[in-house]
Scaffold this active site. Structure first.
Site, PDB file in Angstrom:
ATOM      1  N   ILE A   1     -20.048  30.186   7.884  1.00 54.66           N
ATOM      2  CA  ILE A   1     -19.028  30.235   8.929  1.00 54.66           C
ATOM      3  C   ILE A   1     -17.619  30.355   8.352  1.00 54.66           C
ATOM      4  O   ILE A   1     -16.735  30.947   8.961  1.00 54.66           O
ATOM      5  CB  ILE A   1     -19.190  28.991   9.833  1.00 54.66           C
ATOM      6  CG1 ILE A   1     -20.414  29.201  10.719  1.00 54.66           C
ATOM      7  CG2 ILE A   1     -17.962  28.694  10.664  1.00 54.66           C
ATOM      8  CD1 ILE A   1     -21.113  27.949  11.147  1.00 54.66           C
TER       9      ILE A   1
ATOM     10  N   ASP B   1     -22.176   6.751  20.149  1.00 58.45           N
ATOM     11  CA  ASP B   1     -23.368   7.605  20.137  1.00 58.45           C
ATOM     12  C   ASP B   1     -24.077   7.634  21.496  1.00 58.45           C
ATOM     13  O   ASP B   1     -24.693   8.628  21.855  1.00 58.45           O
ATOM     14  CB  ASP B   1     -24.330   7.068  19.061  1.00 58.45           C
ATOM     15  CG  ASP B   1     -25.482   8.010  18.800  1.00 58.45           C
ATOM     16  OD1 ASP B   1     -25.216   9.213  18.619  1.00 58.45           O
ATOM     17  OD2 ASP B   1     -26.646   7.556  18.781  1.00 58.45           O
TER      18      ASP B   1
ATOM     19  N   HIS C   1     -24.017   9.508  27.162  1.00 61.12           N
ATOM     20  CA  HIS C   1     -25.205   9.408  28.025  1.00 61.12           C
ATOM     21  C   HIS C   1     -25.084   8.335  29.108  1.00 61.12           C
ATOM     22  O   HIS C   1     -25.307   8.596  30.286  1.00 61.12           O
ATOM     23  CB  HIS C   1     -26.441   9.102  27.176  1.00 61.12           C
ATOM     24  CG  HIS C   1     -26.661  10.068  26.048  1.00 61.12           C
ATOM     25  ND1 HIS C   1     -26.543  11.428  26.213  1.00 61.12           N
ATOM     26  CD2 HIS C   1     -26.993   9.882  24.749  1.00 61.12           C
ATOM     27  CE1 HIS C   1     -26.794  12.031  25.059  1.00 61.12           C
ATOM     28  NE2 HIS C   1     -27.060  11.113  24.157  1.00 61.12           N
TER      29      HIS C   1
HETATM   30  P1  NAD Z   1     -28.730  19.995  10.504  1.00 60.91           P
HETATM   31  O1  NAD Z   1     -27.942  19.448   9.393  1.00 60.91           O
HETATM   32  O2  NAD Z   1     -30.202  19.774  10.539  1.00 60.91           O
HETATM   33  O3  NAD Z   1     -28.504  21.571  10.590  1.00 60.91           O
HETATM   34  C1  NAD Z   1     -27.252  22.160  10.388  1.00 60.91           C
HETATM   35  C2  NAD Z   1     -27.377  23.668  10.447  1.00 60.91           C
HETATM   36  O4  NAD Z   1     -26.059  24.185  10.275  1.00 60.91           O
HETATM   37  C3  NAD Z   1     -28.249  24.314   9.386  1.00 60.91           C
HETATM   38  O5  NAD Z   1     -28.913  25.414   9.958  1.00 60.91           O
HETATM   39  C4  NAD Z   1     -27.230  24.821   8.367  1.00 60.91           C
HETATM   40  O6  NAD Z   1     -27.670  25.974   7.647  1.00 60.91           O
HETATM   41  C5  NAD Z   1     -26.094  25.192   9.272  1.00 60.91           C
HETATM   42  N1  NAD Z   1     -24.787  25.188   8.600  1.00 60.91           N
HETATM   43  C6  NAD Z   1     -24.146  24.139   8.024  1.00 60.91           C
HETATM   44  N2  NAD Z   1     -22.976  24.543   7.503  1.00 60.91           N
HETATM   45  C7  NAD Z   1     -22.877  25.865   7.733  1.00 60.91           C
HETATM   46  C8  NAD Z   1     -21.908  26.861   7.433  1.00 60.91           C
HETATM   47  N3  NAD Z   1     -20.781  26.579   6.772  1.00 60.91           N
HETATM   48  N4  NAD Z   1     -22.145  28.128   7.831  1.00 60.91           N
HETATM   49  C9  NAD Z   1     -23.279  28.441   8.498  1.00 60.91           C
HETATM   50  N5  NAD Z   1     -24.228  27.551   8.812  1.00 60.91           N
HETATM   51  C10 NAD Z   1     -24.027  26.281   8.435  1.00 60.91           C
HETATM   52  O7  NAD Z   1     -28.032  19.453  11.847  1.00 60.91           O
HETATM   53  P2  NAD Z   1     -28.714  19.168  13.264  1.00 60.91           P
HETATM   54  O8  NAD Z   1     -29.353  17.817  13.233  1.00 60.91           O
HETATM   55  O9  NAD Z   1     -29.549  20.331  13.660  1.00 60.91           O
HETATM   56  O10 NAD Z   1     -27.446  19.015  14.209  1.00 60.91           O
HETATM   57  C11 NAD Z   1     -26.694  20.128  14.678  1.00 60.91           C
HETATM   58  C12 NAD Z   1     -25.684  19.660  15.724  1.00 60.91           C
HETATM   59  O11 NAD Z   1     -26.366  19.086  16.812  1.00 60.91           O
HETATM   60  C13 NAD Z   1     -24.729  18.567  15.243  1.00 60.91           C
HETATM   61  O12 NAD Z   1     -23.505  18.719  15.916  1.00 60.91           O
HETATM   62  C14 NAD Z   1     -25.381  17.288  15.706  1.00 60.91           C
HETATM   63  O13 NAD Z   1     -24.461  16.248  15.860  1.00 60.91           O
HETATM   64  C15 NAD Z   1     -25.927  17.756  17.029  1.00 60.91           C
HETATM   65  N6  NAD Z   1     -27.062  16.985  17.525  1.00 60.91           N
HETATM   66  C16 NAD Z   1     -28.227  16.930  16.818  1.00 60.91           C
HETATM   67  C17 NAD Z   1     -29.292  16.214  17.332  1.00 60.91           C
HETATM   68  C18 NAD Z   1     -30.607  16.153  16.605  1.00 60.91           C
HETATM   69  O14 NAD Z   1     -31.547  15.576  17.180  1.00 60.91           O
HETATM   70  N7  NAD Z   1     -30.744  16.723  15.431  1.00 60.91           N
HETATM   71  C19 NAD Z   1     -29.172  15.543  18.557  1.00 60.91           C
HETATM   72  C20 NAD Z   1     -27.971  15.625  19.248  1.00 60.91           C
HETATM   73  C21 NAD Z   1     -26.926  16.352  18.728  1.00 60.91           C
END
Ligand code: NAD
Length: 485
Positions: free
Chosen positions: A95, A235, A240
């Site tokens: 990004i 959180d 929620h």
């Molecule tokens: P994760 O760390 O598992 O995945 C992050 C993703 O972002 C990966 O695909 C990675 O390749 C990509 N990424 C990171 N930096 C990047 C960059 N500079 N350029 C391009 N791609 C990049 O995270 P996640 O758990 O999937 O969470 C994603 C979002 O969802 C976060 O904002 C998190 O707070 C939110 N969220 C996650 C959950 C959950 O259950 N995992 C629940 C609620 C909210």
């Protein structure tokens, strides 16, 4: 009768962070199920965009594994899986660099809805928004979907809103709170506003109090260090629980339409009274024989982050003055349970005094987890001879039995919300001002803990939280519902 699924318009959905945990566990399996239901057009495309060194085939393999792990085996027929994987594409991109964006533009079609799901850390939201504009990837009709956490206080939420607003109109921004996508949450609104029965009773005159519980049986586990930076108030409560409170307490909107509903929710948040220090209890679970304490899980011996909060909330408006809303959420409690309980006042007088039964008020229980359902606690006569003995029974108000025989296709929260994004329906998404108002109310509570240097109370794992949380209710002559499944 088979429930009719209306297909959405053709779309291209780009998932930034398409290889991450959320995309793999929730978003992509959800889209697969929508494809199976016939709601997702066969021509629609889903493009994963992430840093992971994948090509399209490796991404499909990754998604295939995700489907195996997170979708019911019976739904994974080879023909369907192949069709879904055929709708996927992938672009490796960072990004923060200029590379890849032009290629992404070339992958997108010009004549379909464009949606961009920001499934990455919030610190990347602003950057993605700017790049989408810089490389002209988003037209006036494009939508962006952002995940929680949306800020960690009012200041950061405002900054994030401002960053998005520089690039997108509010009507293009979809802030997800997946609790709002739950069938029962919408059913709460149907029950309230689709029946004349409840509305006259839905006020301080007839409702004694409302309890909203979101309890988890698991601890923070491997996410401890990450969780320790936020805590239960940020959180769970700020988003929620407050959303559930708003939907329970809001005035009837003039119609079930995005801004009408969100205006009413905002009025409730603005009507919340400040919370006195003795009306909030926070805690951390202690260790068991085989499991570590919160302090151990968070890898922070000095941690003063709460993984449990209970609080008494007053809504200073005509409808609710004098009827408290009690909120409670925590980790490593007895069971996993999320419910809203609207507890009505006790009958004013018992004509059955000689039975020795104390007549309790009715309660409407809206359960979101582990299964969804709505029940009404009623008092009836114990059947059979033996005089006028009374007992409480739950009256099941879910449609499971009533609609038996109908092939109901119930999408999970993420599925429904993603389809709403494509339909352009923001009703179940949080508006920027709502999020800011929620932080504005939460910030002083957190700040007061920081200023005082107060520490969370330790509570037993597998129980119902600290005794002080029980006292919060007891001193008002009330008690929490049991955390049982
Ligand atoms: P994760 O760390 O598992 O995945 C992050 C993703 O972002 C990966 O695909 C990675 O390749 C990509 N990424 C990171 N930096 C990047 C960059 N500079 N350029 C391009 N791609 C990049 O995270 P996640 O758990 O999937 O969470 C994603 C979002 O969802 C976060 O904002 C998190 O707070 C939110 N969220 C996650 C959950 C959950 O259950 N995992 C629940 C609620 C909210």
């Amino acid at each position: 009768m088979v429930a009719k699924v209306i297909p959405v318009e053709d779309f291209d959905l780009v998932i930034f962070g398409g290889t991450g945990d959320l995309a793999t566990r929730k978003i992509l399996p959800g889209l697969y199920r929508r494809m199976l239901s016939g709601q997702m057009p066969k021509t629609s495309r889903i493009i994963g965009a992430a840093r992971s060194e994948y090509d399209a085939d490796a991404f499909r393999e990754h998604v295939h594994q995700g489907l195996k792990d997170h979708v019911d085996q019976s739904l994974l027929k080879k023909r369907d899986v192949d069709a879904f994987l055929g709708q996927l594409d992938y672009l490796q991109l960072d990004i923060f660099t200029d590379d890849g964006w032009k290629a992404l533009g070339e992958m997108l079609r010009g004549d379909v809805i464009r949606a961009f799901y920001f499934s990455v850390a919030p610190s990347l939201f602003g950057e993605i928004a700017r790049r989408l504009v810089q490389f002209k990837l988003a037209d006036q009709d494009a939508r962006i979907v952002v995940e929680k956490p949306f800020g960690r206080n009012l200041e950061t939420a405002k900054a994030l809103n401002a960053e998005l607003a520089e690039c997108f109109d509010e009507k293009q921004v979809y802030r997800i709170d997946h609790y709002l996508g739950k069938e029962t949450v919408q059913n709460l609104m149907a029950i309230r506003f689709g029946n004349a029965l409840f509305e006259p009773l839905w006020n301080a005159q007839h409702v004694d109090h409302v309890q909203i519980t979101a309890s988890e049986s698991l601890g923070v586990g491997g996410r401890g260090a990450y969780y320790d930076k936020s805590g239960a108030m940020r959180d769970m409560v700020q988003n929620h629980l407050m959303q559930l409170l708003c939907l329970t307490a809001m005035e009837p909107p003039s119609k079930f339409e995005a801004n009408a509903v969100r205006d009413e929710k905002l009025k409730i948040i603005k009507a919340l009274s400040p919370v006195a220090p003795n009306e909030v209890v926070r805690g951390q679970y202690s260790a068991t024989e085989d499991k570590g304490s919160y302090i151990q899980d968070s890898e922070n011996p000095e941690s003063d982050t709460e993984c449990f909060v209970a609080m008494k909330v007053e809504i200073a408006n005509w409808r609710w003055a004098g009827t408290p809303f009690y909120l409670r959420t925590g980790k490593r409690l007895r069971n996993r349970l999320t419910e809203i309980a609207v507890v009505f006042k006790d009958p004013p007088h018992s004509i059955f005094d000689d039975t020795g039964t104390h007549l309790r008020g009715n309660a409407l229980i809206i359960r979101l987890q582990p299964d969804e359902g709505i029940t009404m606690r009623m008092t009836i006569k114990d059947p059979g001879p033996g005089g006028m003995r009374l007992r409480e029974v739950p009256l099941d108000m879910t449609f499971a039995e009533a609609l038996e025989g109908e092939d109901i296709d119930l999408p999970d929260a993420y599925e429904r919300l993603i389809m709403d994004v494509i339909r352009g329906n923001q009703t179940l998404f949080m508006r920027g001002d709502e999020v800011e108002a929620a932080w504005n109310w939460i910030d002083p509570i957190i700040n007061q803990w920081v200023e005082k240097g107060s520490k969370p109370i330790q509570y037993d794992s597998g129980g119902s939280g600290p005794d002080d949380a029980l006292m919060l209710m007891h001193r008002d002559g009330r008690r929490w519902r049991e955390i049982k499944q």
